[in-house]
Write a protein that holds these residues in place. Structure first.
Motif, short mmCIF file in Angstrom:
data_model
loop_
_atom_site.label_atom_id
_atom_site.label_comp_id
_atom_site.label_asym_id
_atom_site.label_seq_id
_atom_site.Cartn_x
_atom_site.Cartn_y
_atom_site.Cartn_z
N THR A 146 0.85 -1.19 0.00
CA THR A 146 0.00 0.00 0.00
C THR A 146 0.89 1.24 0.00
OG1 THR A 146 -1.82 -1.13 1.13
CG2 THR A 146 -1.74 1.26 1.35
N THR A 189 0.60 4.30 0.81
CA THR A 189 0.65 5.12 2.04
C THR A 189 1.72 4.60 2.99
OG1 THR A 189 -1.74 5.32 1.84
CG2 THR A 189 -0.78 6.03 3.92
N TRP A 190 1.71 3.30 3.24
CA TRP A 190 2.64 2.72 4.22
C TRP A 190 4.05 2.59 3.65
CZ3 TRP A 190 -2.29 -0.24 5.11
CH2 TRP A 190 -2.97 0.28 6.19
N GLY A 208 -6.90 -0.55 6.87
CA GLY A 208 -6.52 -0.80 5.49
C GLY A 208 -7.42 -1.85 4.86
N GLY A 236 -13.71 0.69 -2.05
CA GLY A 236 -14.88 1.32 -2.69
C GLY A 236 -16.12 0.46 -2.64
N GLY A 267 -17.44 -0.54 0.50
CA GLY A 267 -18.02 -0.42 1.83
C GLY A 267 -17.27 -1.14 2.93
N CYS A 268 -16.17 -1.83 2.58
CA CYS A 268 -15.45 -2.62 3.58
C CYS A 268 -14.81 -1.72 4.65
CB CYS A 268 -14.38 -3.45 2.87
SG CYS A 268 -13.43 -4.48 3.97
N GLY A 269 -14.16 -0.64 4.21
CA GLY A 269 -13.53 0.28 5.16
C GLY A 269 -14.57 0.88 6.09
N SER A 270 -15.73 1.23 5.55
CA SER A 270 -16.79 1.81 6.39
C SER A 270 -17.27 0.80 7.43
CB SER A 270 -17.98 2.25 5.52
OG SER A 270 -17.55 3.14 4.53
N THR A 297 -4.05 10.96 9.97
CA THR A 297 -3.85 10.55 8.58
C THR A 297 -2.79 11.46 7.95
OG1 THR A 297 -4.97 9.99 6.52
CG2 THR A 297 -5.73 11.96 7.61
N ASN A 317 -2.76 11.94 1.90
CA ASN A 317 -3.68 10.82 1.68
C ASN A 317 -5.11 11.33 1.48
OD1 ASN A 317 -4.88 8.33 1.55
ND2 ASN A 317 -3.91 7.51 3.40
N ALA A 351 -8.11 8.92 1.96
CA ALA A 351 -8.43 8.65 3.36
C ALA A 351 -9.08 9.87 4.01
CB ALA A 351 -7.17 8.24 4.12
N ARG A 384 -10.96 12.15 2.59
CA ARG A 384 -12.37 12.19 2.15
C ARG A 384 -13.19 11.12 2.86
NH1 ARG A 384 -11.55 11.75 -3.23
NH2 ARG A 384 -12.23 9.59 -3.24
N PHE A 385 -12.59 9.93 2.96
CA PHE A 385 -13.25 8.80 3.62
C PHE A 385 -13.61 9.17 5.07
CE2 PHE A 385 -12.30 4.87 6.16
CZ PHE A 385 -13.35 4.07 5.73
N ASN A 408 -16.27 11.99 5.28
CA ASN A 408 -17.61 11.45 4.98
C ASN A 408 -18.20 10.70 6.16
OD1 ASN A 408 -17.68 12.41 2.40
ND2 ASN A 408 -17.04 10.50 1.42
C1 LIG Z 1 -9.12 4.42 3.32
C2 LIG Z 1 -9.60 2.98 3.07
C3 LIG Z 1 -9.41 2.16 4.33
C4 LIG Z 1 -11.11 3.04 2.74
O1 LIG Z 1 -11.57 1.70 2.57
P1 LIG Z 1 -12.72 1.32 1.51
O2 LIG Z 1 -13.09 -0.08 1.71
O3 LIG Z 1 -12.31 1.74 0.16
O4 LIG Z 1 -13.87 2.29 2.05
P2 LIG Z 1 -15.40 2.30 1.60
O5 LIG Z 1 -15.63 1.44 0.42
O6 LIG Z 1 -16.20 2.05 2.81
O7 LIG Z 1 -15.58 3.82 1.22
C5 LIG Z 1 -14.70 4.38 0.25
C6 LIG Z 1 -15.49 5.03 -0.85
O8 LIG Z 1 -16.31 4.11 -1.54
C7 LIG Z 1 -17.68 4.53 -1.47
N1 LIG Z 1 -18.50 3.33 -1.20
C8 LIG Z 1 -18.92 2.87 -0.03
N2 LIG Z 1 -19.65 1.76 -0.18
C9 LIG Z 1 -19.65 1.50 -1.50
C10 LIG Z 1 -20.21 0.48 -2.28
N3 LIG Z 1 -20.95 -0.51 -1.72
N4 LIG Z 1 -20.00 0.50 -3.62
C11 LIG Z 1 -19.27 1.50 -4.18
N5 LIG Z 1 -18.71 2.50 -3.48
C12 LIG Z 1 -18.90 2.49 -2.15
C13 LIG Z 1 -17.75 5.49 -0.34
O9 LIG Z 1 -18.78 6.46 -0.57
C14 LIG Z 1 -16.39 6.12 -0.35
O10 LIG Z 1 -16.37 7.16 -1.26
P3 LIG Z 1 -15.22 8.26 -1.29
O11 LIG Z 1 -14.13 7.69 -2.16
O12 LIG Z 1 -15.84 9.46 -1.89
O13 LIG Z 1 -14.75 8.45 0.13
C15 LIG Z 1 -8.88 2.35 1.85
O14 LIG Z 1 -8.93 3.25 0.79
C16 LIG Z 1 -7.43 1.96 2.10
O15 LIG Z 1 -7.12 0.86 2.56
N6 LIG Z 1 -6.49 2.86 1.79
C17 LIG Z 1 -5.06 2.57 1.92
C18 LIG Z 1 -4.61 2.51 3.36
C19 LIG Z 1 -4.83 3.83 4.03
O16 LIG Z 1 -4.56 4.88 3.46
N7 LIG Z 1 -5.35 3.78 5.26
C20 LIG Z 1 -5.70 4.98 6.00
C21 LIG Z 1 -4.54 5.62 6.66
S1 LIG Z 1 -3.84 4.64 7.96
#
Ligand SMILES: CC(C)(COP(=O)(O)OP(=O)(O)OC[C@H]1O[C@@H](n2cnc3c(N)ncnc32)[C@H](O)[C@@H]1OP(=O)(O)O)[C@@H](O)C(=O)NCCC(=O)NCCS
Length: 161
Positions: free
Chosen positions: A21, A23-24, A84, A91, A93-96, A117, A121, A124, A126-127, A130
């Motif tokens: 990744t 970021t890391w 992560g 994208g 919903g896993c992160g949420s 953060t 990044n 992140a 924006r995430f 939100n």
């Molecule tokens: C930040 C991170 C954890 C988010 O995880 P994710 O699983 O992508 O998060 P989500 O899917 O819940 O939400 C991300 C986006 O997808 C959208 N989304 C949520 N559910 C969705 C779905 N079912 N289908 C499509 N999009 C979706 C969200 O609206 C959000 O939109 P945004 O890009 O405008 O913020 C991920 O991008 C990541 O691992 N990044 C690298 C590591 C990192 O930077 N970690 C944070 C710092 S330690």
């Protein structure tokens, strides 16, 4: 997708996620350092009042994780130390879901959750925004020179009413 506690068998897969990744990587993370970090956090998680390591599993594979430390911010509030999700699962919903699990635990213990953060990044930032996190401020050159760490807080109110 299921949300469950991390087990030691997850570490190779999750260390691989961290080591690939961007970021890391900017913080010098390698497969070995990520593995050591996760092992140490899993050890801390033997006391769930101190630390929780949570995994998102899809089709039997660990595709994401979150680490939450309690009493970590100024000794008073929970802190999301790491989150992560595997690139091919972002994208969806896993992160949420992981954040929701961590916040459920954090906000049952106190009214605040904090996280840091990196200034670069944007995804992140924006995430988190939100999800209702508010920017507290930048901590200049905190972890490495040339990168500001941005402190975010989600709050239900002050520590004392
Ligand atoms: C930040 C991170 C954890 C988010 O995880 P994710 O699983 O992508 O998060 P989500 O899917 O819940 O939400 C991300 C986006 O997808 C959208 N989304 C949520 N559910 C969705 C779905 N079912 N289908 C499509 N999009 C979706 C969200 O609206 C959000 O939109 P945004 O890009 O405008 O913020 C991920 O991008 C990541 O691992 N990044 C690298 C590591 C990192 O930077 N970690 C944070 C710092 S330690």
């Amino acid at each position: 997708m299921i949300i469950r506690d991390m087990i030691s068998e997850d570490i190779p897969e999750l260390a691989g996620l961290m080591a690939t990744t961007s970021t890391w990587i900017r913080y010098g993370t390698t497969l070995e350092s990520a593995s050591n970090t996760l092992q140490s956090l899993l050890e801390q998680a033997k006391n769930p009042d101190a630390c929780e390591c949570i995994v998102a599993e899809n089709d039997g594979e660990a595709v994401g994780f979150i680490v939450l430390q309690h009493g970590a911010m100024f000794g008073m509030s929970s802190y999301v130390k790491l989150v992560g999700v595997r690139q091919d699962t972002r994208g969806q919903g896993c992160g949420s879901m992981l954040m929701e699990a961590a916040e459920h635990s954090a906000l049952s213990r106190g009214p605040n959750v904090f996280l840091l953060t990196s200034d670069f990044n944007q995804q992140a930032i924006r995430f988190y925004e939100n999800l209702g996190y508010q920017r507290v401020g930048a901590i200049k050159d905190y972890v490495v020179s040339g990168i500001d760490e941005i402190l975010y807080r989600k709050t239900r109110g002050p520590l004392r009413t």
